[in-house]
Design a protein around this motif. Structure first.
Motif, PDB file in Angstrom:
ATOM      1  N   GLU A  67     -11.680  -5.308 -12.073  1.00 20.72           N
ATOM      2  CA  GLU A  67     -11.602  -6.324 -13.123  1.00 20.72           C
ATOM      3  C   GLU A  67     -11.356  -7.727 -12.575  1.00 20.72           C
ATOM      4  N   GLU A  68     -10.784  -7.834 -11.379  1.00 19.52           N
ATOM      5  CA  GLU A  68     -10.494  -9.151 -10.812  1.00 19.52           C
ATOM      6  C   GLU A  68     -11.477  -9.580  -9.734  1.00 19.52           C
ATOM      7  N   THR A  69     -12.176  -8.610  -9.098  1.00 18.36           N
ATOM      8  CA  THR A  69     -13.037  -8.955  -7.952  1.00 18.36           C
ATOM      9  C   THR A  69     -14.441  -8.360  -8.021  1.00 18.36           C
ATOM     10  N   SER A  70     -14.685  -7.425  -8.927  1.00 17.94           N
ATOM     11  CA  SER A  70     -15.929  -6.654  -9.032  1.00 17.94           C
ATOM     12  C   SER A  70     -16.095  -5.637  -7.913  1.00 17.94           C
ATOM     13  N   VAL A  71     -15.096  -5.462  -7.071  1.00 17.07           N
ATOM     14  CA  VAL A  71     -15.191  -4.556  -5.927  1.00 17.07           C
ATOM     15  C   VAL A  71     -14.966  -3.108  -6.357  1.00 17.07           C
ATOM     16  N   ARG A  72     -15.887  -2.250  -5.908  1.00 16.05           N
ATOM     17  CA  ARG A  72     -15.756  -0.799  -6.101  1.00 16.05           C
ATOM     18  C   ARG A  72     -15.869  -0.030  -4.790  1.00 16.05           C
ATOM     19  N   SER A  73     -16.436  -0.661  -3.770  1.00 17.71           N
ATOM     20  CA  SER A  73     -16.685   0.000  -2.482  1.00 17.71           C
ATOM     21  C   SER A  73     -15.422   0.012  -1.628  1.00 17.71           C
ATOM     22  N   VAL A  74     -14.521   0.945  -1.946  1.00 18.15           N
ATOM     23  CA  VAL A  74     -13.251   1.005  -1.226  1.00 18.15           C
ATOM     24  C   VAL A  74     -12.902   2.448  -0.882  1.00 18.15           C
ATOM     25  N   SER A  75     -12.026   2.568   0.103  1.00 17.12           N
ATOM     26  CA  SER A  75     -11.416   3.862   0.408  1.00 17.12           C
ATOM     27  C   SER A  75      -9.912   3.628   0.527  1.00 17.12           C
ATOM     28  N   LEU A  76      -9.141   4.603   0.070  1.00 14.91           N
ATOM     29  CA  LEU A  76      -7.677   4.493   0.095  1.00 14.91           C
ATOM     30  C   LEU A  76      -7.169   4.611   1.524  1.00 14.91           C
ATOM     31  N   LEU A  77      -6.346   3.644   1.917  1.00 13.32           N
ATOM     32  CA  LEU A  77      -5.701   3.676   3.229  1.00 13.32           C
ATOM     33  C   LEU A  77      -4.252   4.140   3.117  1.00 13.32           C
ATOM     34  N   ALA A  78      -3.548   3.627   2.102  1.00 14.65           N
ATOM     35  CA  ALA A  78      -2.121   3.948   1.972  1.00 14.65           C
ATOM     36  C   ALA A  78      -1.617   3.583   0.581  1.00 14.65           C
ATOM     37  N   GLU A  79      -0.509   4.216   0.227  1.00 11.05           N
ATOM     38  CA  GLU A  79       0.215   3.907  -0.992  1.00 11.05           C
ATOM     39  C   GLU A  79       1.659   3.645  -0.583  1.00 11.05           C
ATOM     40  N   ALA A  80       2.224   2.549  -1.050  1.00  8.45           N
ATOM     41  CA  ALA A  80       3.622   2.251  -0.739  1.00  8.45           C
ATOM     42  C   ALA A  80       4.496   3.367  -1.298  1.00  8.45           C
ATOM     43  N   GLN A  81       5.482   3.775  -0.540  1.00  6.04           N
ATOM     44  CA  GLN A  81       6.372   4.846  -0.992  1.00  6.04           C
ATOM     45  C   GLN A  81       7.197   4.426  -2.196  1.00  6.04           C
ATOM     46  N   ASP A  82       7.595   3.168  -2.215  1.00  4.10           N
ATOM     47  CA  ASP A  82       8.499   2.678  -3.248  1.00  4.10           C
ATOM     48  C   ASP A  82       7.799   1.775  -4.249  1.00  4.10           C
TER      49      ASP A  82
END
Length: 181
Positions: A74-89
């Protein structure tokens, strides 16, 4: 502090935090997407602090990961991504008093954010901040650039800086050593 100011301060502390996600989008070189917010000029924020990473609210019943993907689109039009990490907190910040009454109609004291790091797998031409989300969303940013991760805290508005410092600390291992300074 007057009694009225003290009561107002206590009432604000009793307000909940707005649930939100934040996205660190890293390109193949380890640089981070930042956008300059449209609204910052009207909030009397110097241009140097108008930059931030994509972020936004979590809809009722929405999973934070899905919210992060949605907000990024919604902010950048970007969809081509892969998850690298999620903050624990989750990281919270309070809005300054002068902003708190205007933001979200005074219903929240600040935001509680869950942060995600994604690798941008596309080409820069995929990024469209002027007609984000296929033109179905109001632009949040009027400019964007790739920036070194360690510089992010100095570019964000000061009341959000402690959150950015934690996010940078959490996600610093994702950047190749040669790019960390």
């Amino acid at each position: 502090m007057s009694d009225e100011e003290r009561k107002g301060s206590q009432a604000r502390k009793d307000l909940p935090y707005r649930s939100c996600v934040g996205v660190m989008l890293l390109n193949k070189e380890g640089l981070v997407f930042i956008g300059r917010r449209h609204s910052e000029g009207s909030d009397n924020v110097s241009d140097g602090y108008a930059w931030q990473m994509p972020q936004g609210g979590i809809d009722p019943g929405e999973d934070p990961y899905r919210a992060a993907l949605r907000e990024l689109y919604e902010e950048t039009s970007v969809r081509s991504v892969s998850l690298l990490a999620e903050a624990q907190d989750w990281y919270a910040y309070d809005l300054p008093t002068m902003v708190a009454g205007r933001a979200w109609r005074g219903r929240y004291r600040g935001q509680n954010q869950k942060w995600f790091a994604f690798r941008f797998e596309g080409d820069d031409s995929e990024i469209n901040i002027h007609q984000p989300g296929g033109g179905h969303h109001r632009p949040e940013f009027d400019e964007w650039r790739w920036e070194e991760m360690h510089r992010l805290p100095e570019l964000i508005i000061p009341f959000k800086r402690p959150v950015y410092e934690k996010v940078v600390s959490d996600f610093a291992p994702l950047v190749p050593q040669g790019l960390q300074t």
